[in-house]
Scaffold this motif. Structure first.
Motif, PDB file in Angstrom:
ATOM      1  N   ASP A  28      10.790 -37.984 -26.590  1.00 53.56           N
ATOM      2  CA  ASP A  28      10.210 -36.661 -26.426  1.00 53.56           C
ATOM      3  C   ASP A  28      11.292 -35.579 -26.365  1.00 53.56           C
ATOM      4  O   ASP A  28      12.442 -35.859 -26.005  1.00 53.56           O
ATOM      5  CB  ASP A  28       9.381 -36.601 -25.145  1.00 53.56           C
ATOM      6  N   GLN A  31      12.397 -31.413 -21.398  1.00 55.48           N
ATOM      7  CA  GLN A  31      11.598 -30.468 -20.625  1.00 55.48           C
ATOM      8  C   GLN A  31      12.541 -29.537 -19.851  1.00 55.48           C
ATOM      9  O   GLN A  31      13.744 -29.531 -20.069  1.00 55.48           O
ATOM     10  CB  GLN A  31      10.660 -31.231 -19.697  1.00 55.48           C
ATOM     11  N   LYS A  32      11.991 -28.768 -18.944  1.00 51.28           N
ATOM     12  CA  LYS A  32      12.784 -27.806 -18.181  1.00 51.28           C
ATOM     13  C   LYS A  32      13.964 -28.491 -17.489  1.00 51.28           C
ATOM     14  O   LYS A  32      13.808 -29.533 -16.857  1.00 51.28           O
ATOM     15  CB  LYS A  32      11.903 -27.110 -17.141  1.00 51.28           C
ATOM     16  N   GLU A  34      16.379 -30.164 -18.763  1.00 57.34           N
ATOM     17  CA  GLU A  34      16.729 -31.456 -19.351  1.00 57.34           C
ATOM     18  C   GLU A  34      17.497 -31.246 -20.648  1.00 57.34           C
ATOM     19  O   GLU A  34      17.447 -30.179 -21.259  1.00 57.34           O
ATOM     20  CB  GLU A  34      15.469 -32.294 -19.616  1.00 57.34           C
ATOM     21  N   GLY A  78      16.484 -28.098 -22.841  1.00 55.86           N
ATOM     22  CA  GLY A  78      15.222 -27.589 -22.349  1.00 55.86           C
ATOM     23  C   GLY A  78      15.386 -26.228 -21.688  1.00 55.86           C
ATOM     24  O   GLY A  78      16.500 -25.716 -21.521  1.00 55.86           O
ATOM     25  N   GLU A  79      14.278 -25.678 -21.280  1.00 52.43           N
ATOM     26  CA  GLU A  79      14.263 -24.377 -20.625  1.00 52.43           C
ATOM     27  C   GLU A  79      15.166 -24.373 -19.383  1.00 52.43           C
ATOM     28  O   GLU A  79      15.172 -25.323 -18.603  1.00 52.43           O
ATOM     29  CB  GLU A  79      12.821 -24.043 -20.212  1.00 52.43           C
ATOM     30  N   SER A 126      11.615 -34.363 -12.982  1.00 52.41           N
ATOM     31  CA  SER A 126      10.767 -33.168 -12.998  1.00 52.41           C
ATOM     32  C   SER A 126       9.279 -33.465 -12.895  1.00 52.41           C
ATOM     33  O   SER A 126       8.541 -32.758 -12.205  1.00 52.41           O
ATOM     34  CB  SER A 126      11.042 -32.347 -14.265  1.00 52.41           C
ATOM     35  N   ASP A 127       8.822 -34.527 -13.580  1.00 52.12           N
ATOM     36  CA  ASP A 127       7.378 -34.780 -13.610  1.00 52.12           C
ATOM     37  C   ASP A 127       7.000 -36.239 -13.374  1.00 52.12           C
ATOM     38  O   ASP A 127       5.824 -36.597 -13.452  1.00 52.12           O
ATOM     39  CB  ASP A 127       6.789 -34.307 -14.939  1.00 52.12           C
ATOM     40  N   ARG A 131      10.429 -40.206 -20.983  1.00 49.53           N
ATOM     41  CA  ARG A 131      10.623 -39.482 -22.242  1.00 49.53           C
ATOM     42  C   ARG A 131      10.681 -40.449 -23.427  1.00 49.53           C
ATOM     43  O   ARG A 131      10.755 -40.018 -24.557  1.00 49.53           O
ATOM     44  CB  ARG A 131      11.919 -38.655 -22.185  1.00 49.53           C
TER      45      ARG A 131
END
Length: 377
Positions: A28, A31-32, A34, A78-79, A126-127, A131
């Protein structure tokens, strides 16, 4: 491929002691906070070997992508990631540094509240998700904040260190674990002094990195201890002045070392992951000021073989994680020292193979034939 799922090859572990399987996996986008990196080189450490064997039941999470010693380039961020960009040369680190928590702000520790080494962690911070996934959409779990046995991997930005673009990535791979752990233990944890005496128990890659650290600190006597007689020549190349094989001795190792050093060494390092060796290392140090640093991985629940009163003789014992380096803060400078040839990193790379032959690389380590087998992706 920024922002998109990548399909690539990865060496997937489906169960303990089973050969790793080259699979096409989905990776993937980051994400934020990462980073997704393209792995160019990775190698195998004894920690990977221990996990692959499934010696600790709590670590038996499958399917999983092992690997934590590598180098590569940033594919996308990531963000919120501001210290890295696409194309940067990087090394992953299993012991992260967020820079903001009370641990990271302390000069007394190189641990991080959220991203410290954790062999039981198998998802992203984070979640709580993976990934990696199979082509059928099933999750593939992470390992040691890194999972480098894959052509692409996603890490928390706290676990990625940007290094000089001129640094040779092949050698920089070793900064992810072995070289940093061993040299750092000599430099940072023990602060080995010039003219001092050192005993290193276990002459694998980490042990020889300790030897290299002691050599660069100009220790006058460096005793290498290993049951593999083939480690003598390599140890001498790296800087040991004496070699002991416990199988050849008629007395305890610590007694022999005390004889050789007029009472014991100033510093000893346990790099074998063996409780009996810890005791020998501890007793091999000098009464009054000896320091023992524990670096070996100990998967069993057995406790230290020391009597509390033995600590009243001035000998001390401590552990060292990642050589007490703060990864993101201090590793770039360490990389520069390696670029100036102050440290002989190339001596640790004994074999090189294509990524597809990763199982052969594991067997080289199992057989004690390699220090680091570098895999080209």
């Amino acid at each position: 491929m920024t922002g998109k799922v990548i399909t690539c090859r990865a060496a997937v572990a489906w169960g303990p002691n089973q050969p790793l399987v080259m699979e096409e996996v989905l990776v993937d986008p980051p994400q934020k906070m990462e980073v997704r990196i393209k792995i160019l080189f990775t190698s195998i450490c004894h920690t990977d070997l221990t996990a692959w064997k499934g010696e600790n039941e709590a670590q038996r999470v499958y399917p999983r992508i092992f690997g934590h010693e590598a180098s590569g380039v940033v594919e996308s961020v990531g963000e919120g990631v501001e210290d890295m960009k696409e194309g940067d040369h990087v090394v992953p680190i299993f012991n992260g540094e967020c820079g903001d928590c009370v641990y990271c702000k302390s000069e007394k520790s190189n641990l991080c509240q959220r991203f410290r080494v954790n062999p039981f962690k198998s998802v992203m911070a984070s979640d709580g998700k993976c990934r990696f996934s199979t082509k059928q959409g099933n999750p593939i779990f992470h390992f040691l904040n890194t999972s480098t046995f894959s052509e692409y991997t996603v890490l928390d930005s706290a676990c990625v260190v940007k290094i000089d673009s001129q640094a040779p990535l092949k050698e920089m791979t070793l900064l992810s674990c072995g070289a940093s752990t061993g040299l750092g233990a000599a430099w940072n944890t023990a602060n080995v002094q010039a003219g001092s005496s050192v005993a290193v128990f276990g002459l694998g890659a980490v042990g020889l990195a300790v030897v290299e650290g002691a050599r660069t600190r100009r220790a006058s006597k460096i005793i290498g201890i290993d049951i593999n007689p083939n480690k003598l020549l390599k140890g001498q190349t790296m800087g040991i002045t004496d070699f002991l094989n416990p199988k050849d001795l008629r007395k305890a190792v610590h007694e022999k070392i005390r004889e050789m050093t007029n009472g014991g060494v100033d510093y000893s390092f346990e790099c074998a992951g063996n409780l009996e060796v810890i005791r020998e290392a501890f007793l091999s140090t000098h009464d009054g000021w000896g320091l023992t640093v524990v670096l070996g991985i100990h998967p069993t629940p057995r406790t230290l073989p020391l009597h509390p009163m033995e600590l009243f003789d001035g000998r001390r014992i401590t552990g060292s994680v990642f050589g007490d380096f703060k990864g993101k803060t201090q590793l770039p400078h360490f990389a520069e020292e390696c670029m100036r040839q102050e440290v002989k990193l190339d001596e640790f790379i004994t074999h090189e193979l294509p990524f597809s032959e990763i199982n052969e690389a594991f067997q080289l380590l199992v057989g004690g034939k390699s220090l680091r087998c570098l895999l080209h992706l």
